[in-house]
Motif scaffolding. Structure first.
Motif, PDB file in Angstrom:
ATOM      1  N   ILE A 118       0.843  -1.211   0.000  1.00 15.01           N
ATOM      2  CA  ILE A 118       0.000   0.000   0.000  1.00 15.01           C
ATOM      3  C   ILE A 118       0.875   1.257   0.000  1.00 15.01           C
ATOM      4  N   PRO A 119       1.940   1.342   0.812  1.00 15.02           N
ATOM      5  CA  PRO A 119       2.838   2.496   0.698  1.00 15.02           C
ATOM      6  C   PRO A 119       3.446   2.645  -0.696  1.00 15.02           C
ATOM      7  N   LEU A 120       3.706   1.540  -1.399  1.00 13.02           N
ATOM      8  CA  LEU A 120       4.194   1.620  -2.780  1.00 13.02           C
ATOM      9  C   LEU A 120       3.194   2.373  -3.652  1.00 13.02           C
ATOM     10  N   SER A 121       1.922   2.018  -3.547  1.00 12.00           N
ATOM     11  CA  SER A 121       0.887   2.684  -4.343  1.00 12.00           C
ATOM     12  C   SER A 121       0.722   4.146  -3.940  1.00 12.00           C
ATOM     13  N   TYR A 122       0.624   4.397  -2.634  1.00 13.94           N
ATOM     14  CA  TYR A 122       0.396   5.757  -2.160  1.00 13.94           C
ATOM     15  C   TYR A 122       1.554   6.688  -2.531  1.00 13.94           C
ATOM     16  N   SER A 123       2.795   6.210  -2.375  1.00 14.35           N
ATOM     17  CA  SER A 123       3.945   7.076  -2.662  1.00 14.35           C
ATOM     18  C   SER A 123       4.028   7.388  -4.156  1.00 14.35           C
ATOM     19  N   ALA A 124       3.644   6.432  -5.019  1.00 17.57           N
ATOM     20  CA  ALA A 124       3.620   6.716  -6.455  1.00 17.57           C
ATOM     21  C   ALA A 124       2.556   7.760  -6.781  1.00 17.57           C
ATOM     22  N   MET A 125       1.435   7.725  -6.060  1.00 19.72           N
ATOM     23  CA  MET A 125       0.370   8.704  -6.291  1.00 19.72           C
ATOM     24  C   MET A 125       0.818  10.110  -5.906  1.00 19.72           C
ATOM     25  N   VAL A 126       1.397  10.258  -4.705  1.00 13.11           N
ATOM     26  CA  VAL A 126       1.810  11.598  -4.280  1.00 13.11           C
ATOM     27  C   VAL A 126       3.047  12.058  -5.056  1.00 13.11           C
ATOM     28  N   GLY A 127       3.888  11.113  -5.498  1.00  7.07           N
ATOM     29  CA  GLY A 127       5.025  11.484  -6.332  1.00  7.07           C
ATOM     30  C   GLY A 127       4.591  12.078  -7.659  1.00  7.07           C
ATOM     31  N   GLY A 128       3.449  11.606  -8.164  1.00  8.71           N
ATOM     32  CA  GLY A 128       2.929  12.141  -9.417  1.00  8.71           C
ATOM     33  C   GLY A 128       2.479  13.580  -9.329  1.00  8.71           C
ATOM     34  N   MET A 129       2.377  14.119  -8.103  1.00  4.05           N
ATOM     35  CA  MET A 129       1.949  15.512  -7.924  1.00  4.05           C
ATOM     36  C   MET A 129       3.116  16.495  -7.970  1.00  4.05           C
ATOM     37  N   LEU A 130       4.312  16.002  -8.237  1.00  5.92           N
ATOM     38  CA  LEU A 130       5.486  16.880  -8.203  1.00  5.92           C
ATOM     39  C   LEU A 130       5.675  17.686  -9.476  1.00  5.92           C
ATOM     40  N   THR A 131       5.195  17.176 -10.620  1.00  9.12           N
ATOM     41  CA  THR A 131       5.379  17.896 -11.886  1.00  9.12           C
ATOM     42  C   THR A 131       4.122  17.795 -12.741  1.00  9.12           C
ATOM     43  N   LEU A 132       4.117  18.548 -13.812  1.00  9.41           N
ATOM     44  CA  LEU A 132       2.995  18.538 -14.746  1.00  9.41           C
ATOM     45  C   LEU A 132       2.751  17.152 -15.321  1.00  9.41           C
ATOM     46  N   ILE A 133       3.810  16.411 -15.644  1.00  6.76           N
ATOM     47  CA  ILE A 133       3.660  15.147 -16.355  1.00  6.76           C
ATOM     48  C   ILE A 133       3.622  13.944 -15.412  1.00  6.76           C
ATOM     49  N   GLY A 134       3.533  14.179 -14.113  1.00  7.91           N
ATOM     50  CA  GLY A 134       3.532  13.069 -13.165  1.00  7.91           C
ATOM     51  C   GLY A 134       2.321  12.176 -13.281  1.00  7.91           C
ATOM     52  N   THR A 135       1.160  12.743 -13.606  1.00  6.48           N
ATOM     53  CA  THR A 135      -0.059  11.953 -13.801  1.00  6.48           C
ATOM     54  C   THR A 135      -0.841  12.519 -14.981  1.00  6.48           C
ATOM     55  N   SER A 136      -1.692  11.694 -15.554  1.00  4.28           N
ATOM     56  CA  SER A 136      -2.567  12.171 -16.628  1.00  4.28           C
ATOM     57  C   SER A 136      -3.534  13.224 -16.097  1.00  4.28           C
ATOM     58  N   THR A 137      -3.871  13.139 -14.807  1.00  5.91           N
ATOM     59  CA  THR A 137      -4.778  14.118 -14.195  1.00  5.91           C
ATOM     60  C   THR A 137      -4.205  15.527 -14.288  1.00  5.91           C
ATOM     61  N   ASN A 138      -2.923  15.671 -14.002  1.00  6.44           N
ATOM     62  CA  ASN A 138      -2.290  16.989 -14.067  1.00  6.44           C
ATOM     63  C   ASN A 138      -2.353  17.561 -15.471  1.00  6.44           C
ATOM     64  N   ILE A 139      -2.116  16.721 -16.463  1.00 12.26           N
ATOM     65  CA  ILE A 139      -2.106  17.181 -17.852  1.00 12.26           C
ATOM     66  C   ILE A 139      -3.498  17.633 -18.275  1.00 12.26           C
ATOM     67  N   VAL A 140      -4.517  16.859 -17.898  1.00  9.36           N
ATOM     68  CA  VAL A 140      -5.898  17.243 -18.222  1.00  9.36           C
ATOM     69  C   VAL A 140      -6.280  18.529 -17.495  1.00  9.36           C
ATOM     70  N   ALA A 141      -5.914  18.632 -16.214  1.00  7.74           N
ATOM     71  CA  ALA A 141      -6.230  19.840 -15.443  1.00  7.74           C
ATOM     72  C   ALA A 141      -5.570  21.069 -16.065  1.00  7.74           C
ATOM     73  N   SER A 142      -4.350  20.919 -16.539  1.00  7.01           N
ATOM     74  CA  SER A 142      -3.653  22.026 -17.185  1.00  7.01           C
ATOM     75  C   SER A 142      -4.410  22.502 -18.420  1.00  7.01           C
TER      76      SER A 142
END
Length: 594
Positions: free
Chosen positions: A137-161
């Motif tokens: 579970i920490p593996l999943s959670y840390s990947a999720m919060v790591g994706g919030m560090l840059t624009l391209i970390g998650t598809s969500t950030n790109i869509v929000a942009s």
């Protein structure tokens, strides 16, 4: 507005019930918006605009770039460092997992990062005497919060942009919210190390073998072929095709040598010993019908793996986008395709042992499989399955690691400096990966999570309809009423919570498309900074910690961790509350709310 609300309600019901896949729900939504154009104001051009949208194409390109890194085995090299650093210290193991999963997720899609690290983390846990449940579970959670560090970390950030660009003329730069992302990442890390570690259960005993874990006692039996058996001279595969019994041959023992799949050309001889997967009643029926005798009623893990000094018994996770989802093992020709035998299936909390060939596979199913070393090495790079334990010699292009890393670095650097748009940089990176041999052309289509692409393309028109019909402004006015009793920062926090709850029902991309317009309208009503609400929605939509089905990475670790549905709420709910406060306070300090 009533028509748009009706379509939205239908979409919510379909998302929540999972009657049809999420991408099909998105396409239904898109079609209804165009069919009901006089009321929704969505023309055909607007209805299909999601397919040509910059965010959709950028997300598609980022999937391919992440696959390029995956094919080189670069992340697996990081996992070896993780194992050498952590050893048997559980806290060091946890910190290593958070670092190795979270930091690469800043520039790569976090779903393949988690998929690549599940084998390493599972083996790290078992090798160090730690339950895998404590680390996955920490593996999943840390990947999720790591994706919030840059624009391209998650598809969500790109869509929000893209939505922010359309509504406010303010797309995100590459590192626009990196400081806020760092606050969230550090907060999440501190929580997982100090609190989450205590809340995480030990669902899997690290000293327990896979056969014990899957409760295979009574389902594996040794039988010997008698001198007068009608099977003599027949091939093993022919027998399996002819019988109606729920039985599968796992291993052949002949003259002291052990053999596993493939059996297609093996002719049965007297004295052959077979290890079969079947319950006791089925084995007894087989013995009576085919001239066999009991050799041993109990088979150990050591006996199964005596065919090789390396591991041949592993778990496979079926990701949600796998082509195996919705098909049975027999329909997908699983044995023939992978030269592998499925011994049991874990589906949520249930272990399945009977009629496995007839069960329709679901995303998140975990299969206990025995296969040859060659098959396991090929499975390690197959996009339709995730091998949950490290294999001996996976087919990675390790020589291409410097090239792949340089390409990703160039994409990030050129986009961050504003030399080219992120879309142009990402597509150029894809072309470079092809020309340099990091990826082959036929691997491009397997690299893309098409369900996400169709989800985005189908829901983007719904966001446009919310704006053009005034639905977003109406909801914004209603939410703004909370401003009579709450200060602007309180309304911002409330909006974060609403987005997080919506994401659990819909999807992260869907929440962004629907709620950013509402957030902008709410900000206008209360005189707040609309960009603060854009950021709150973006971060809340990327932080679904409370269920295994709300975010793909949570689903991937569900089976290998042996988790229960409630485990995610127990660990994730306090984290969600903590990050809601950290995010809103961070936005207020860095950008201001009014």
């Amino acid at each position: 507005m009533l028509v748009v609300f009706g379509i939205t309600l239908l979409a919510f019901l379909l998302f929540a019930s999972e009657v049809v896949p999420v991408d099909v729900t998105a396409l239904i939504t898109m079609a209804l918006l165009m069919i009901l154009e006089p009321w929704t104001r969505i023309s055909i051009d607007e209805g299909i605009s999601g397919f040509s949208n910059e965010a959709t194409i950028t997300v598609l390109a980022m999937f391919i770039l992440s696959a390029g890194i995956s094919r080189t085995g670069a992340v697996q090299m990081l996992s070896r460092w993780m194992a050498s650093y952590a050893g048997t210290d559980e806290r060091k193991q946890l910190l290593a997992v958070i670092g190795v999963a979270g930091l690469p997720s800043a520039v790569l899609n976090n779903t393949p990062i988690v998929a690549m690290l599940i084998p390493a983390v599972s083996d790290l846990a078992r090798g160090g005497g730690t339950s895998p449940s404590k680390l996955l579970i920490p593996l999943s959670y840390s990947a999720m919060v790591g994706g919030m560090l840059t624009l391209i970390g998650t598809s969500t950030n790109i869509v929000a942009s893209d939505v922010s660009r359309r509504l406010l003329g303010h797309p995100f730069s590459m590192f626009e919210f990196t400081v806020l992302g760092a606050i969230v990442f550090v907060t999440g890390t501190v929580y997982l190390v100090l609190v989450g570690q205590r809340l995480l259960p030990e669902r899997i005993d690290p000293d327990e073998g896979l056969l014990e874990e899957y409760e295979m006692e009574g389902y594996l039996t040794e039988v010997v072929v008698d001198e007068d058996s009608p099977l003599l001279g027949e091939s093993v595969d022919a027998i399996l095709e002819e019988t109606d019994l729920d039985v599968e041959v796992i291993q052949l023992i002949r003259d002291g040598e052990r053999y596993i799949e493939p059996f297609s050309e093996v002719e049965i001889r007297a004295g052959d010993v077979f290890i079969v997967r079947a319950n006791l009643a089925t084995v007894q029926a087989l013995i009576r019908a085919e001239g066999l005798s009991f050799a041993s009623p109990d088979v150990t893990e050591e006996e199964l793996e005596a065919v090789s000094r390396r591991k041949t018994l592993v778990e496979l996770v079926i990701p949600a986008q796998s082509r195996l989802v919705g098909a049975s093992l027999s329909e997908s020709l699983f044995r023939e395709r992978y030269d592998a035998n499925v011994l049991a299936i874990r589906r949520e909390r249930t272990l399945l042992h009977n009629r496995l060939d007839e069960l329709l596979l679901r995303g998140g199913d975990t299969l206990l499989v025995q296969a040859t070393e060659e098959s396991l090495n090929a499975l390690a790079t197959d996009p339709d399955v995730i091998v949950a334990h490290q294999v001996a010699d996976p087919d990675y292009r390790t020589g291409k690691i410097p090239v792949a890393v340089a390409i990703i670095g160039s994409v990030v650097g050129l986009a961050a400096l504003g030399v080219v748009d992120i879309l142009v940089a990402a597509l150029s990176g894809v072309i470079l990966m092809l020309f340099t041999g990091v990826l082959n052309p036929d691997e491009l289509y397997d690299a893309i999570e098409w369900n996400v692409i169709f989800l985005l393309a189908g829901l983007i028109p719904l966001g446009i309809a919310f704006e053009e019909t005034g639905a977003a402004a109406l909801i914004g006015a209603l939410v703004a009423q909370s401003g009579t009793v709450l200060p602007p920062i309180g309304v911002l926090w409330l909006f974060y919570v609403v987005t997080a709850l919506t994401t659990a029902l819909v999807s992260n991309a869907g929440s962004v498309v629907l709620l950013i317009p509402v957030g902008v309208a709410t900000a206008a009503q209360i005189g707040a900074d609309p960009f603060a609400f854009v950021l709150a929605v973006t971060f809340a939509a990327s932080a679904d910690f409370m269920t295994p089905i709300g975010y793909q990475t949570n689903l991937l670790v569900y089976g290998p961790g042996g988790y229960r549905f409630t485990d995610y709420f127990r660990v994730g709910a306090p984290l969600q509350v903590l990050l809601s406060v950290a995010t809103v306070v961070g936005i207020a300090l860095i950008w201001g709310v009014t």
